[in-house]
Design an enzyme around this catalytic site. Structure first.
Site, short mmCIF file in Angstrom:
data_model
loop_
_atom_site.label_atom_id
_atom_site.label_comp_id
_atom_site.label_asym_id
_atom_site.label_seq_id
_atom_site.Cartn_x
_atom_site.Cartn_y
_atom_site.Cartn_z
N CYS A 66 28.89 80.16 106.74
CA CYS A 66 28.54 81.16 107.76
C CYS A 66 29.68 82.18 107.77
O CYS A 66 30.44 82.24 106.80
CB CYS A 66 28.26 80.52 109.13
SG CYS A 66 29.66 79.72 109.93
N HIS A 99 40.01 60.73 101.47
CA HIS A 99 40.48 59.92 102.60
C HIS A 99 39.43 59.76 103.70
O HIS A 99 39.39 58.71 104.35
CB HIS A 99 41.72 60.55 103.23
CG HIS A 99 42.95 60.48 102.37
ND1 HIS A 99 44.22 60.66 102.87
CD2 HIS A 99 43.09 60.27 101.05
CE1 HIS A 99 45.11 60.55 101.89
NE2 HIS A 99 44.44 60.33 100.77
C1 RB5 Z 1 27.20 85.46 112.60
O1 RB5 Z 1 27.47 86.78 112.94
C2 RB5 Z 1 28.42 84.55 112.84
O2 RB5 Z 1 28.63 84.41 114.19
C3 RB5 Z 1 28.22 83.22 112.16
O3 RB5 Z 1 27.97 83.42 110.80
C4 RB5 Z 1 29.37 82.25 112.19
O4 RB5 Z 1 30.58 82.88 111.87
C5 RB5 Z 1 29.52 81.37 113.32
O5 RB5 Z 1 30.46 80.55 113.35
#
Ligand code: RB5
Length: 147
Positions: A66, A99
């Site tokens: 993400c 681990h």
């Molecule tokens: C998306 O904008 C962002 O909030 C997501 O990808 C992530 O970083 C959340 O932890």
């Protein structure tokens, strides 16, 4: 080894490049999405999809990307038998498996460049749990929380 991948819009581009890298290195891949870039998608949808498929033994390991890796990690760790962590360094990426039996690697597509990501993925994908008594004992203490 089969690795399942997932990413929201914050990690989509990195996930696509990791997919190419893993395929070029003879890993089997499942792509749990997003399969197209969608600026409005939500990381839990892909993190939970990856995590549930790990629990269902569809793949041995997962990689979720993400923006920061944080949201994906929080969501994935809600699923039983998933041990996910954000690792933005090579040492943690293999030691976490050796681990701690980490089975999901979370990455921040907005944090690291693709060459660093590839080295981290390489370390994670090729690492194995050590099976040493002290690590098994510690893991049992963590797994006891799931019972
Ligand atoms: C998306 O904008 C962002 O909030 C997501 O990808 C992530 O970083 C959340 O932890």
């Amino acid at each position: 080894m089969k690795i399942i991948l997932g990413a929201d819009h914050g990690g989509f581009e990195t996930k696509e490049k990791i997919k190419e890298y893993l395929l070029a290195n003879n890993f089997e891949i499942i792509d749990a999405g997003n399969l197209v870039y969608d600026a409005k998608d939500d990381y839990p949808d892909f993190a939970i999809a990856v995590a549930k498929r790990i629990t269902a033994n569809e793949a041995e390991k997962g990689i979720i990307v993400c923006g920061s890796g944080v949201g994906a990690c929080i969501a994935a760790n809600k699923v039983k038998s998933v041990r996910a962590c954000v690792c933005h360094d090579v040492y943690s990426a293999h030691q976490g498996v050796e681990h701690d039996d980490m089975n999901v690697l979370c990455l921040g597509g907005r944090i690291i460049g693709i060459e660093t990501a590839k080295e981290i993925v390489h370390a994670f994908a090729n690492a194995k749990f050590s099976n040493e008594d002290r690590h098994k004992r510690r893991l049992e203490k963590v797994l006891a929380l799931e019972k």
